[in-house]
Write a protein that holds these residues in place. Sequence first.
Motif, short mmCIF file in Angstrom:
data_model
loop_
_atom_site.label_atom_id
_atom_site.label_comp_id
_atom_site.label_asym_id
_atom_site.label_seq_id
_atom_site.Cartn_x
_atom_site.Cartn_y
_atom_site.Cartn_z
N TRP A 172 76.26 -37.92 25.80
CA TRP A 172 76.73 -38.63 26.98
C TRP A 172 78.13 -39.20 26.75
CZ3 TRP A 172 75.95 -39.22 31.99
CH2 TRP A 172 76.71 -40.22 32.61
N ILE A 173 78.34 -39.84 25.60
CA ILE A 173 79.63 -40.45 25.31
C ILE A 173 80.72 -39.39 25.24
CG2 ILE A 173 80.94 -41.66 23.51
CD1 ILE A 173 78.41 -43.33 23.01
N ALA A 174 80.42 -38.24 24.66
CA ALA A 174 81.39 -37.15 24.65
C ALA A 174 81.69 -36.68 26.07
CB ALA A 174 80.88 -36.00 23.79
N PHE A 175 80.66 -36.61 26.90
CA PHE A 175 80.83 -36.20 28.29
C PHE A 175 81.72 -37.17 29.05
CE2 PHE A 175 79.05 -37.16 32.58
CZ PHE A 175 79.56 -36.07 33.27
N MET A 200 75.99 -46.68 26.98
CA MET A 200 76.67 -45.50 27.51
C MET A 200 78.07 -45.77 28.03
SD MET A 200 73.37 -43.66 29.24
CE MET A 200 72.71 -45.25 29.75
N ALA A 201 78.52 -47.00 27.97
CA ALA A 201 79.86 -47.42 28.40
C ALA A 201 79.99 -47.38 29.92
CB ALA A 201 80.96 -46.63 27.72
N LEU A 202 80.02 -46.19 30.51
CA LEU A 202 80.16 -46.08 31.96
C LEU A 202 79.30 -44.94 32.47
CD1 LEU A 202 81.90 -47.42 34.28
CD2 LEU A 202 83.28 -45.34 34.18
N VAL A 203 78.58 -45.22 33.58
CA VAL A 203 77.72 -44.21 34.19
C VAL A 203 78.11 -44.07 35.67
CG1 VAL A 203 75.36 -43.51 34.74
CG2 VAL A 203 75.81 -44.83 32.65
N PRO A 204 78.86 -43.03 36.03
CA PRO A 204 79.14 -42.80 37.46
C PRO A 204 77.84 -42.64 38.23
CG PRO A 204 80.54 -41.44 36.06
CD PRO A 204 79.51 -42.04 35.17
N TYR A 205 77.81 -43.17 39.43
CA TYR A 205 76.58 -43.16 40.22
C TYR A 205 76.01 -41.75 40.38
CZ TYR A 205 74.62 -47.33 42.52
OH TYR A 205 73.89 -48.47 42.82
N GLU A 206 76.87 -40.77 40.61
CA GLU A 206 76.36 -39.43 40.89
C GLU A 206 75.72 -38.78 39.67
OE1 GLU A 206 80.72 -38.66 39.76
OE2 GLU A 206 79.51 -40.26 40.65
N THR A 207 75.87 -39.41 38.50
CA THR A 207 75.26 -38.86 37.28
C THR A 207 74.03 -39.65 36.85
OG1 THR A 207 76.64 -40.21 35.79
CG2 THR A 207 77.53 -38.07 36.49
N VAL A 208 73.55 -40.52 37.70
CA VAL A 208 72.40 -41.37 37.33
C VAL A 208 71.17 -40.53 37.00
CG1 VAL A 208 70.71 -42.96 38.33
CG2 VAL A 208 73.13 -43.49 38.46
N THR A 209 70.96 -39.43 37.70
CA THR A 209 69.79 -38.60 37.41
C THR A 209 70.08 -37.43 36.50
OG1 THR A 209 70.12 -37.31 39.43
CG2 THR A 209 68.66 -39.23 39.57
N SER A 267 70.57 -42.33 31.51
CA SER A 267 70.70 -43.63 32.18
C SER A 267 69.45 -44.07 32.92
CB SER A 267 71.88 -43.61 33.15
OG SER A 267 71.59 -42.87 34.31
N HIS A 268 68.52 -43.15 33.20
CA HIS A 268 67.27 -43.56 33.84
C HIS A 268 66.10 -43.54 32.86
CE1 HIS A 268 65.77 -39.44 33.94
NE2 HIS A 268 66.89 -39.05 34.54
N ALA A 269 66.42 -43.42 31.55
CA ALA A 269 65.35 -43.23 30.56
C ALA A 269 65.43 -44.22 29.40
CB ALA A 269 65.42 -41.81 30.00
N TYR A 270 66.23 -45.29 29.54
CA TYR A 270 66.41 -46.21 28.42
C TYR A 270 66.10 -47.65 28.83
CZ TYR A 270 70.75 -48.26 30.24
OH TYR A 270 71.67 -48.94 30.99
N HIS A 276 79.92 -54.35 20.87
CA HIS A 276 80.74 -54.83 21.98
C HIS A 276 82.10 -54.14 21.98
CE1 HIS A 276 83.79 -57.42 23.80
NE2 HIS A 276 82.85 -58.00 24.51
N ASN A 277 82.76 -54.13 20.85
CA ASN A 277 84.11 -53.58 20.78
C ASN A 277 84.13 -52.06 20.92
OD1 ASN A 277 84.93 -56.19 20.53
ND2 ASN A 277 85.45 -56.05 18.35
N ILE A 278 83.07 -51.40 20.49
CA ILE A 278 82.96 -49.95 20.72
C ILE A 278 82.83 -49.68 22.22
CG2 ILE A 278 81.46 -47.94 20.42
CD1 ILE A 278 80.90 -48.97 17.58
N MET A 279 81.99 -50.45 22.91
CA MET A 279 81.83 -50.26 24.34
C MET A 279 83.14 -50.50 25.09
SD MET A 279 78.71 -49.27 25.08
CE MET A 279 78.99 -48.21 23.64
N ALA A 280 83.88 -51.54 24.71
CA ALA A 280 85.17 -51.83 25.34
C ALA A 280 86.16 -50.69 25.10
CB ALA A 280 85.72 -53.14 24.80
N THR A 281 86.16 -50.17 23.88
CA THR A 281 87.07 -49.08 23.54
C THR A 281 86.74 -47.81 24.32
OG1 THR A 281 87.38 -49.99 21.31
CG2 THR A 281 87.94 -47.67 21.64
#
Length: 343
Positions: free
Chosen positions: A51-54, A147-156, A165-168, A212-217
């Motif tokens: 996910w992070i690579a994506f 996951m840092a950021l999850v665009p709405y259209e990728t929720v499923t 994002s719907h499994a954690y 925290h700092n990894i997520m911000a980065t």
Amino acid sequence: MSNKVIVEDKADRFHQSQEKIQPPYALDPELCLYSPQDNLESLTHPRIADWIAFITERYMPELPQEGRKVLLMLPCTATKPYPFSSEHRAINRRLYDEGFRPIARQPLAQELCARLGPDDPQELMDVSILSDGKGTYIHRAVISEPMALVPYETVTGYEGKPSPSHAYDDPGLFEKRGNAVSPWRADSTAQQVGPGKWIWGANEKRAYVEMHNIMATLLAKVMERIGGLYDARISWVAPGLTHRSFVLEKAARKEHGVTASKLCGTERLAFVGANDLLPPELRITCLPETADCTDAIEQLARRLGTTPDRVGGAWSRGGANATPLALPELLDVLITRIHQLES
């Protein structure tokens, strides 16, 4: 005997995590993150690593060519998928009431849509970009750990794969709740201070700052790629909480009531926000501001027929078992800011 108690406690927490995931979506047992250490470890889990690579390397939003485009970043929620949470439903209902409608049809599972309230429009479960028909488009996304950021259209799903994002379940970075610990871990330094109540030790605190700092980065890395596609980047996140801390630059932390560092044993470690790493033209606007909250509390008190010092519970629960972000008095701030882009 003590080991058995710990195992049972983990099993109980797993059961609680399962209840947060709305059918037909299901919890991944490997994505239950109960402590800062769990969070750090999750970054190497195949689903999270992919996910992070994506999101940092491959994702590009499909945006309209014309019009004013807003990236609206909402906080992640205990309820999954996010749009079904009371907080997101309240926010999305206000956008609906302001005339914003999905520009495409991308609903969540019909089984989930069928459980909406009788007065809830089905559009609340649609995750596509919103338009007010007047040239303003809102692309929703979720600030999330891990996951840092999850665009709405990728929720499923994304790239033909089910979205994590719907499994954690990740309550592991919320220190003040008193149970953001994994006492069964060998590296746990948390200390129990009461039934179900713990305080973080040095390992938890260090892991928190690192995560925290990894997520911000990562959030900054995403904005460097796609932030320039938008006329505004707004994070609608609760004051003082972790999601706001992921965003804010050092100079803005005190004003927003967000700490700049954490004492880990004898060492004080600094927090980094995405805005520290971004050029001014790509920075994220954090709303609501402190003054907005003060005004909203006064308005809420008038609505409830009481005084500002007595609205604590109604304020903290947001009127919908959520957060203040769901209150109409605060949502007025968000809507006003969006409309200002039209002038």
